[in-house]
Design an enzyme around this catalytic site. Structure first.
Site, PDB file in Angstrom:
ATOM      1  N   LYS A 297     -13.990  -3.776  10.791  1.00  0.00           N
ATOM      2  CA  LYS A 297     -14.518  -2.797   9.825  1.00  0.00           C
ATOM      3  C   LYS A 297     -15.952  -2.410  10.203  1.00  0.00           C
ATOM      4  O   LYS A 297     -16.340  -1.233  10.132  1.00  0.00           O
ATOM      5  CB  LYS A 297     -14.454  -3.378   8.414  1.00  0.00           C
ATOM      6  CG  LYS A 297     -13.019  -3.594   7.921  1.00  0.00           C
ATOM      7  CD  LYS A 297     -12.981  -4.459   6.662  1.00  0.00           C
ATOM      8  CE  LYS A 297     -11.559  -4.683   6.166  1.00  0.00           C
ATOM      9  NZ  LYS A 297     -11.471  -5.746   5.156  1.00  0.00           N
TER      10      LYS A 297
ATOM     11  N   VAL B   4     -11.686   0.761   5.777  1.00  0.00           N
ATOM     12  CA  VAL B   4     -12.903  -0.028   5.536  1.00  0.00           C
ATOM     13  C   VAL B   4     -13.201  -0.075   4.037  1.00  0.00           C
ATOM     14  O   VAL B   4     -13.387   0.966   3.401  1.00  0.00           O
ATOM     15  CB  VAL B   4     -14.128   0.601   6.251  1.00  0.00           C
ATOM     16  CG1 VAL B   4     -15.353  -0.285   6.087  1.00  0.00           C
ATOM     17  CG2 VAL B   4     -13.837   0.854   7.718  1.00  0.00           C
TER      18      VAL B   4
ATOM     19  N   ILE C 209     -13.856   1.866  -1.795  1.00  0.00           N
ATOM     20  CA  ILE C 209     -15.248   2.351  -1.654  1.00  0.00           C
ATOM     21  C   ILE C 209     -15.238   3.506  -0.648  1.00  0.00           C
ATOM     22  O   ILE C 209     -14.836   3.317   0.503  1.00  0.00           O
ATOM     23  CB  ILE C 209     -16.187   1.229  -1.135  1.00  0.00           C
ATOM     24  CG1 ILE C 209     -16.177   0.025  -2.088  1.00  0.00           C
ATOM     25  CG2 ILE C 209     -17.606   1.766  -0.966  1.00  0.00           C
ATOM     26  CD1 ILE C 209     -17.024  -1.147  -1.598  1.00  0.00           C
TER      27      ILE C 209
ATOM     28  N   VAL D 291       0.838  -1.206   0.000  1.00  0.00           N
ATOM     29  CA  VAL D 291       0.000   0.000   0.000  1.00  0.00           C
ATOM     30  C   VAL D 291       0.874   1.258   0.000  1.00  0.00           C
ATOM     31  O   VAL D 291       0.636   2.192  -0.786  1.00  0.00           O
ATOM     32  CB  VAL D 291      -0.975   0.000   1.199  1.00  0.00           C
ATOM     33  CG1 VAL D 291      -1.790   1.288   1.227  1.00  0.00           C
ATOM     34  CG2 VAL D 291      -1.899  -1.211   1.132  1.00  0.00           C
TER      35      VAL D 291
ATOM     36  N   ASP E 154     -11.728  -9.674  10.778  1.00  0.00           N
ATOM     37  CA  ASP E 154     -11.456  -8.539   9.889  1.00  0.00           C
ATOM     38  C   ASP E 154     -12.763  -7.787   9.612  1.00  0.00           C
ATOM     39  O   ASP E 154     -12.826  -6.552   9.713  1.00  0.00           O
ATOM     40  CB  ASP E 154     -10.841  -9.084   8.579  1.00  0.00           C
ATOM     41  CG  ASP E 154     -10.597  -8.006   7.546  1.00  0.00           C
ATOM     42  OD1 ASP E 154      -9.636  -7.245   7.720  1.00  0.00           O
ATOM     43  OD2 ASP E 154     -11.359  -7.934   6.564  1.00  0.00           O
TER      44      ASP E 154
HETATM   45  N1  HSE Z   1      -7.947  -9.475   4.104  1.00  0.00           N
HETATM   46  C1  HSE Z   1      -8.819  -8.401   3.723  1.00  0.00           C
HETATM   47  C2  HSE Z   1      -9.861  -8.989   2.775  1.00  0.00           C
HETATM   48  C3  HSE Z   1      -8.090  -7.307   3.006  1.00  0.00           C
HETATM   49  O1  HSE Z   1      -9.787 -10.157   2.412  1.00  0.00           O
HETATM   50  O2  HSE Z   1     -10.764  -8.272   2.395  1.00  0.00           O
HETATM   51  C4  HSE Z   1      -8.015  -5.965   3.590  1.00  0.00           C
HETATM   52  O3  HSE Z   1      -8.784  -5.641   4.665  1.00  0.00           O
END
Ligand code: HSE
Length: 440
Positions: free
Chosen positions: A206, A133, A137, A15, A202
């Site tokens: 978010k 997040v 988007i 990134v 994850d």
């Molecule tokens: N591991 C995350 C995903 C990527 O699969 O969407 C970034 O947050």
């Protein structure tokens, strides 16, 4: 000529490198849009893995904390990741030194977002986190600014590309969960620890950020109920298809009379819904806005270019002098958000049982559900020679047959109690499968 906005980047992985390249490539456009040039002047990184990335004209600062407080930068861009130090200490150092911060760090924000927002407000600087997040988007900006005049009853979405990729391939190519996970890892979609993706954490991080923005509550990852996708079997995807649904890992935040319910779990969504059309690694967020019809934003949720787009847009806002309260409201106005108990969740359920195929089984199951006042929308018994788990002799009178039940709206509590009772009656084998249904 207006003085350039001087940027320092901590972390030059995928990134960070993409951010540096994008700023250089779009320099003229950024200058025009911000009314001043944007220049990356310094960086800190354990290593610069990309040999083609030209960092020769940048100042290298070994310690990210020193970079954060460096007098030569106006904006500190944190792309190291991790919910603790050095990322946390570096962001605190930058804010304390009166520098605005841009970060993609969902883990840090989900745990310390409130304290960091309060510090930024106290210092009169920005902490922007669009990239944390759903990648490219612009959902943070949409909730915080674009829809600042609106209220929401529900926010939900596909926030993890890895899980959506796995579920899409399982559904479309009739592959097993394990095969699809292996491919996701090979293609570099999954996090280093795949459990973080597939167990739903994850998505939960978010979601907690989106819930705070949508409902004006203190970001609180602990308030999210989390279930991952590893229990989803091909039979569930096939049954969902026959019944007019698809299975997606959703993060859902909904206003209920018990508070804001935040949950992450595999979810059956009607095939015709916008969210059901989202396939592969793509992310999507749907907003139920009070007063007009829902809207859905769809796009790439991860990857260098997509994430860099959000980071650079955040830097651009600082260049323009635009500053919103990080979570939409001044942090002291954000309300506490306790954990709305999952037992009191209300909705429809998909239940898959392996029923012992003999007289009286259905009667026992139906009777137990009736006792809990659970009403059935549909009930399907599959032929038992499908032998989903192998091993059982289909000729034996007692071989289990898959039974799929779809309930009308009920409570989590009632469903859990009924399933426990059914298990005790000895009319099913194995553990029942339970998938919540989310209506449009
Ligand atoms: N591991 C995350 C995903 C990527 O699969 O969407 C970034 O947050």
């Amino acid at each position: 000529m207006v003085a350039p906005l001087k940027v320092g980047i901590a972390g030059l992985g995928t990134v960070g490198a993409a951010v540096l390249r994008l700023i250089r490539k779009e320099q003229a456009t950024l200058t025009a849009r911000c009314g001043r040039p944007v220049e990356v002047v310094a960086f800190s990184a354990k290593e610069v893995r990309d040999p083609d990335l030209d960092v020769s004209k940048l100042r290298r600062v070994d310690d990210p904390l020193a970079l954060a407080a460096d007098a030569g930068i106006d904006v500190f861009v944190e792309l190291m990741g991790g919910e603790g130090d050095p990322a946390k200490a570096a962001i605190e150092a930058a804010l304390s030194a009166g520098k605005s911060v841009v970060t993609a760090n969902k883990a840090l924000l989900a745990r310390h977002g409130l304290a960091l927002a309060a510090l930024a407000e106290k210092k009169g600087v920005a902490i922007n986190f669009e990239a944390a997040v759903a990648g490219a988007i612009p959902i943070v900006k949409t909730l915080r600014e674009g829809l600042a005049g609106s209220s929401f009853s529900r926010v939900y979405g596909i926030l993890n590309g890895t899980c959506n990729y796995i579920l899409t391939r399982m559904e479309q190519e009739k592959l097993s969960f394990k095969e699809c996970l292996k491919d996701a890892q090979r293609l570099g979609y999954a996090e280093a620890d795949p459990g973080f993706d597939i167990d739903g954490h994850d998505t939960a991080q978010k979601l907690s950020i989106l819930a705070s923005l949508a409902f004006g509550t203190k970001v609180n990852q602990e308030a999210v109920y989390v279930e991952g996708i590893s229990s989803i079997a091909s039979e569930d995807l096939e049954a969902a298809d026959e019944l007019g649904y698809r299975v997606k890992l959703l993060g859902v935040a909904v206003r209920t009379d018990k508070g804001i319910e935040q949950r992450v779990h595999p979810t059956m969504v009607p095939k015709e819904s916008a969210i059901a059309q989202v396939m592969g690694v793509t992310n999507a967020v749907s907003l139920d806005v009070i007063g007009f019809s829902p809207l859905t934003l769809v796009g790439p949720g991860a990857g260098g270019a997509a994430t860099a787009s959000a980071v650079v847009a955040d830097i651009g806002d600082i260049g323009r002098g635009v500053r919103a309260a990080p979570f939409g409201l001044p942090s002291e106005k954000l309300k506490s958000n306790g954990r709305a108990p999952m037992q009191r969740h209300e909705g429809g359920y998909y239940i898959r049982l392996l029923a012992v195929d003999r007289p009286g089984t259905f009667a026992a199951i139906a009777g137990t559900l009736a006792q809990e006042k659970i009403s059935l929308e549909s009930i399907v018994q599959k032929h038992r020679n499908t032998r989903p788990h192998g091993g059982d002799d289909p000729k034996s009178a007692d071989a289990p047959a898959p039974v799929i039940l779809i309930t009308y709206a009920t409570t989590e509590d009632a469903v859990r109690r009924a399933l426990k009772a059914i298990e005790k009656q000895g009319v099913i084998t194995g553990r029942p499968q339970l998938i919540r249904i989310e209506k449009n």
